[in-house]
Each structure stands twice: as structure tokens, then as C-alpha cells.
Design an enzyme around this catalytic site. Structure first.
Site, PDB file in Angstrom:
ATOM      1  CG  HIS A   1      43.046   3.145  14.832  1.00  0.00           C
ATOM      2  ND1 HIS A   1      44.215   2.543  14.480  1.00  0.00           N
ATOM      3  CD2 HIS A   1      42.090   2.204  14.745  1.00  0.00           C
ATOM      4  CE1 HIS A   1      43.970   1.276  14.202  1.00  0.00           C
ATOM      5  NE2 HIS A   1      42.702   1.050  14.351  1.00  0.00           N
TER       6      HIS A   1
ATOM      7  CD  GLU B   1      26.263   0.762   0.216  1.00  0.00           C
ATOM      8  OE1 GLU B   1      26.764   1.752   0.759  1.00  0.00           O
ATOM      9  OE2 GLU B   1      26.421  -0.388   0.648  1.00  0.00           O
TER      10      GLU B   1
ATOM     11  CG  ASP C   1      29.818   3.344  -0.589  1.00  0.00           C
ATOM     12  OD1 ASP C   1      30.920   3.762  -0.983  1.00  0.00           O
ATOM     13  OD2 ASP C   1      29.692   2.573   0.376  1.00  0.00           O
TER      14      ASP C   1
ATOM     15  CB  CYS D   1      21.942   4.511   7.201  1.00  0.00           C
ATOM     16  SG  CYS D   1      22.532   3.439   5.887  1.00  0.00           S
TER      17      CYS D   1
END
Ligand code: PEP
Ligand code: MG
Length: 591
Positions: A196, A438, A462, A509
Site C-alpha cells: 500500500h 504477455e 509479465d 503498457c
């Protein structure tokens, strides 16, 4: 311990930029307590004391929550809510009380025993995401403990001068209280990219480095510290020469930032007219403001999994819809590419009970999970479709590995459309769909996949993980993580070729797209679109506007003959350093 001599540490840079300042150490030294036998008659008063500490903790969280209200960081609220849930959890409340009762011990000791049990339970799960969530449990237990012992809660509010916060870890409640006017950066011992704290650092856009392991034990209040959130470098008590060097670097960085803003409205085009769309990746809706300021031409990747995190129940179709509608309406007339959720792997979530897997990155994640849990998937698809009535939207599917998967996915999408038609709800009937590229198998059959979809977007995070067999969250094999590996570049080249043969567009991306050093190759290889974090867009655009497609082709043709990533890296670096000496110098912060 605080070294007098200059000390350099390297961690994970999670929010870019440089800052030089004074250390403000959050002392999270644990409260101390010992085992006390309270006897039978002491049980009820001890339980009452424990409940008072819980109530007091709730009150404190409410106060934190009230401070956040009115601010635009909605997600902080979710995190505080998660802490509230932990405070009410049976494992914390009932089980601790049971230990007080059964063992006739003081509340502190009972809570300590229970905390250890929960911690052991999480450890056995051996899951990176969950172990980060364990940090939330730790914060809550620490808070209750301090209230039991009567210690003041360490807080980062009330700071009046400019500082850099150093802590073992920062709780989400802490980050929620960060006042950017005085807190100029932060560094922590622990944390990874999915924590977080890292997520918040990026949304706050203050330079931050996490995962430094020992930094909080190495500084004292008032020490000078340099934080380079781009490279992950931290320097404690720099020598005056290093300080001057960084001050110059910082000034240059700030000048560059200012100068970069002047090209926000200019086209992303090479000197000889090659047009490349520069889009932004977002995880939270509030990032829209920043990506617009940095001239994003649209959202190339909206990672939707954050909608599922920090909650006990699944989001409803309407909840999804409200979020997507907000994003789409705020972005229009620019496009928003919404990626259906990629949960599983290292991104675990609370409301969905995913099985523990030996190898989660290759397990039931992303589209595989969606094709198994079709109802959950359809809720999201209907919401995305509904949002498409409010502005341009495209849908993208993660982790597609073969033709059957995409065909099945399309069938489910059609069913979701039929549901909406049946309900009389409007949506864009010609909505474009794309696959993330990916998984190596998808890359290799790109010619076949190109017949099934309207666009491709290459997910290098990935792709590199799977092609080079490197766990992307394992720091021990990080040195093998090579975006410029010839195998990766050949696959990218093959996909671009297959896409263009079929007349569809292909973007990128993954993190590789936002790295200025790689730009000439990405242009030379023929990508149509790059999507990256907001802070990278203008840097990439500046270089794009000053190079020619012709030169990029020459560079790319040359490097495709090289055998190693290192040679390619060196070659491109030297080419760029000659053309952009201020951007690419040996110790430059931009790469
Ligand atoms: C990727 O894999 O490159 C990607 C963009 O998706 P994520 O990082 O969310 O897996
Ligand atoms: Mg991915």
C-alpha cells in the site's frame, strides 16, 4: 546507530524524483510489557481493559479517517476501513479474550500470543501479497498495545519544517496523513511494489524508496539524507561534494521538469513524422488529474484490480460502473482502455477465496480466474460496457495464452452485452477489444490472435517474467530481468509484424514502455502506442520529438544483430548520450 561517514543504500525506488533533506525518524520502537498472571478474579477487569483499548483504537482511527475526509484520496478511506475490520475481527478480539480467560494472563501478553499465532498462520500461506497485508494486522496490534500500555501513538502529523520521513514501515494510516507541504519524501526498511505504501507514494508523487532493510536503524533525527526515488539510491550524511553534486542534479531535474511541462500540448511525433501515442497507466481514478497535466493522450492501461482490494465483499456491478463512468467521463474525448481484473499471482484479494498455489504467477490468475468464475467476470464486463455509453472505452484482457481462451472470453462478453440489451441499457455496440500480449505462447501465435481482436498491448512485466523464467517479485533473480534480452526483442518484433499484417494496432503498457533509454528501439520496432506512469510521459515525449524514425530504424536493425542485452543496452545508451548529453549521462537520474 547513525554513521558519521557517508553511507549509500539501494532499495526499490517507487516514486521518482530527487529530494535532499533532514531525517524525521518515526520511532516505532516496540512497547514493552511482560507476562502477568492475573488470577481468576483479574479476568473480568483485564477483559474490560482490553475492550477499552480496542474502543480507544477505533476512536483514533475515526479521527484519522475524519482528517482524510474531503481530500481526494478515496482509497485511503478503504484502507482505514480495513483497519477497522481488523479491530473487530474475531481472531483479534474473541481469541485474545479467550487467552485472557483460559490462561488468566494480562491483556498485553494474551494479545502478543494471539499476534504470534496470526503471524504464523500468514507465514505458512507463503504469499507475498498476504504477507504485505500482515503488515496491516501488525499496525493494528501495535496500536492496541500502545493503548493498553498507555504510550503515545507515533504520528507524522504536526510536523512544521521540511523533512524526509524515515521509518521501518509506514502504515497506510500514516501515508494518509502525509502533508506534502512539509514531507518531501520518505524511505522505509520494508515494502515492495505492491505494498500500500508504494501505491500511495506514487499517487502522492513524492520521491520514495522502500525495501532498504536497515535504513531506520542507521539514521537519527536531523541527519542529512538524499533520496533518489528514480534509481532507488539513498545516501545518508553525504559528503559536501556529493551533496553539491546532488543539489546540482536536483536543480537540473527541476529545470527539466519545468521545461518538460512546456511540451505537454505538443504532438508526440519524431522529427520525420512518426506518430506514437503516449498514454498513461492508472490504478486509481484520482490519478486522472496528474496524467492530464502530463499530457497523456488517453489511458492505455487501467488496472482494475484495486477495486477488489481491502474489502470483505465483492464489488457489485453498480459499484464498478460508478468508478468506470467517473474515469471515462473525466477522460473523454480521450480513450480509456480498461483491463479486466488481473487478480491472483502476487495480487491477492480479500473477498475472493483463491486457493493457495505452489506457483501463483502461473496459476489461476487473470483471465483464467475469470473464465472459471464467470459471474464475477460478467459483473465487471457489464459495468465496463455500461461506462462505454459515457465516452470512448476499449476492453483489454490479461494473460491470454491461446485462441480458445480469447474465443471463450468473447462469448462471455457477448452474453454480457445480451444481458444489457435485455435490460434496455445503452452501451457502445462497436466497443473494441484487445489482448494483453504477455505470455510467450500468445506472442508466438500473434498472427492467429490478430484475427480475433482489434488491438494488442504488450505487457512486458509479465512477458519478461515468463520468457526469461524470472519471478518478477523475487529480488534474488532481479539481475536477470532484462527487457533488452534478444529473445524479448525478437518476440516484440514478431508481434508488431503480425499485428500490422492484419492491420491492427499494437501498443506496450509494461514498465519497459516508460523507459526513455528504450524509446529508439520501441520506435524502430514499429510500436503504435506506449502507455506508462504519468511522470514518464513528458520525458519520453521530449526524446521522441528530437529523434527521427529513420535513425531509430538504423539503431534497431543494428541491435537486433547483437547477442546480449548488455551489448544492446550499452549501444543504445551511447547513441543517446551523444545526442542527449544532459539526459543520458553516466549518473543521470532518468535511467
Ligand atoms: C505487464 O505485465 O506488463 C502489465 C502491464 O501488467 P501487470 O504489471 O499489471 O501485470
Ligand atoms: Mg501483466
Amino acid at each position: 546507530m547513525s554513521p558519521k561517514e557517508e553511507t549509500r543504500l539501494t532499495g526499490i525506488g517507487v516514486s521518482s524524483g530527487i529530494v535532499i533533506g533532514k531525517v524525521y525518524l518515526i520511532d516505532r520502537a516496540k512497547v514493552t510489557y511482560s507476562l502477568n498472571s492475573v488470577g481468576k478474579s483479574g479476568i473480568t477487569p483485564e477483559i474490560k481493559r482490553f475492550r477499552r483499548a480496542i474502543e480507544h483504537s477505533k476512536k483514533q482511527l475515526t479521527e484519522v479517517s475524519d482528517k482524510i475526509r474531503g481530500d481526494h484520496f478515496d482509497e485511503f478511506k478503504h484502507i482505514i476501513d480495513a483497519h477497522f475490520l481488523i479491530l473487530q475481527d474475531r481472531m483479534i478480539v474473541d481469541d485474545t479474550e479467550k487467552i485472557i480467560r483460559d490462561d488468566q494472563v494480562n491483556a498485553e501478553w494474551a494479545l502478543k500470543i494471539q499476534h504470534e499465532k496470526i503471524s504464523q498462520f500468514f507465514k505458512e500461506l507463503d504469499d507475498e501479497y498476504l504477507s504485505e497485508r500482515m503488515a496491516d494486522v501488525d499496525y493494528v496490534v501495535e496500536r492496541i498495545m500502545r493503548n493498553l500500555v498507555g504510550k503515545r501513538q507515533e504520528s507524522i502529523t504536526g510536523i512544521t519544517e521540511d523533512v524526509i520521513v524515515v521509518a521501518h514501515d509506514l502504515s497506510p494510516a500514516d501515508t494518509a496523513q502525509i502533508d506534502r507541504k512539509v514531507i518531501k519524501g520518505f524511505v522505509t526498511d520494508i515494502g515492495g511494489r505492491t505494498s500500500h505504501t508504494a501505491i500511495m507514494a506514487r499517487s502522492l508523487e513524492i520521491p520514495s524508496v522502500v525495501g532498504l532493510e536497515t535504513v531506520s536503524a542507521m539514521v537519527k533525527n536531523g541527519d542529512c539524507i538524499i533520496v533518489n526515488g528514480t534509481t532507488g539510491q539513498v545516501i545518508i550524511n553525504p559528503s559536501s561534494e556529493v551533496r553539491i553534486e546532488y543539489e546540482e542534479l536536483l536543480k537540473r531535474y527541476q529545470d527539466e521538469e519545468r521545461e518538460l511541462l512546456s511540451i505537454t500540448e505538443l504532438a508526440a511525433v519524431t522529427t520525420d513524422g512518426y506518430r506514437m501515442s503516449l498514454m498513461a497507466n492508472i490504478e486509481m481514478p484520482h490519478e486522472i488529474k496528474s496524467i492530464k497535466e502530463h499530457g497523456a493522450e488517453g489511458i492505455g492501461l487501467y488496472r482494475t484490480e484495486f477495486i477488489y482490494l481491502n474489502r470483505k465483499s465483492l464489488p457489485t456491478e453498480d459499484e464498478h460502473f460508478e468508478v468506470y463512468k467517473y474515469v471515462v467521463e473525466n477522460m473523454k474525448p480521450k480513450v480509456t482502455i480498461i483491463r479486466t481484473f488481473d487478480l491472483g499471482g502476487d495480487r491477492f484479494l480479500s473477498p475472493i477465496d483463491l486457493a493457495q498455489e505452489m506457483n501463483p504467477a502461473m496459476g489461476l490468475r487473470a483471465i483464467r480466474f475469470c473464465l472459471k468464475e464467470v459471474d464475477i467476470f460478467k459483473d465487471q464486463l457489464r459495468a465496463i460496457l455500461r461506462a462505454s455509453a459515457y465516452g470512448p472505452v476499449k476492453i483489454m484482457f490479461p494473460m491470454i495464452s491461446g485462441i480458445e481462451e480469447i474465443r471463450l472470453t468473447k462469448m462471455i462478453l457477448e452474453e454480457a452485452k445480451d444481458d444489457l440489451i435485455g435490460r434496455g441499457v445503452p452501451f457502445d455496440e462497436n466497443i473494441e477489444i484487445g489482448t494483453m500480449m504477455e505470455v510467450p505462447s500468445a506472442m508466438i501465435i500473434a498472427d492467429l490472435l490478430a484475427k480475433e481482436v482489434d488491438f494488442f498491448s504488450i505487457g512486458t512485466n509479465d512477458l519478461i517474467q515468463y520468457s526469461l523464467a524470472i519471478d518478477r517479485v523475487n529480488e534474488h533473480v532481479n539481475y536477470l530481468y532484462e527487457p533488452l534480452h534478444p529473445a524479448v526483442l525478437r518476440m516484440i518484433g514478431g508481434v508488431v509484424h503480425a499485428a500490422h499484417e492484419r492491420g491492427i494496432k499494437v501498443g506496450m503498457c509494461g514498465e519497459m514502455a516508460g523507459e526513455p533509454l528504450y524509446l529508439p528501439i520501441l520506435v524502430g520496432i514499429g510500436l503504435d502506442e506506449l502507455s506508462m506512469n504519468a511522470m514518464s510521459i513528458l520525458r519520453v515525449k521530449k526524446i521522441l520529438r528530437e529523434i527521427s524514425y529513420k535513425d531509430c530504424r538504423t539503431i534497431t536493425d543494428e541491435i537486433l544483430t547483437f547477442a546480449t542485452a548488455r551489448e544492446i543496452d550499452r549501444y543504445v545508451f551511447l547513441e543517446l548520450r551523444d545526442r542527449f548529453p544532459t539526459i543520458f549521462s553516466n549518473n543521470n537520474i532518468t535511467h
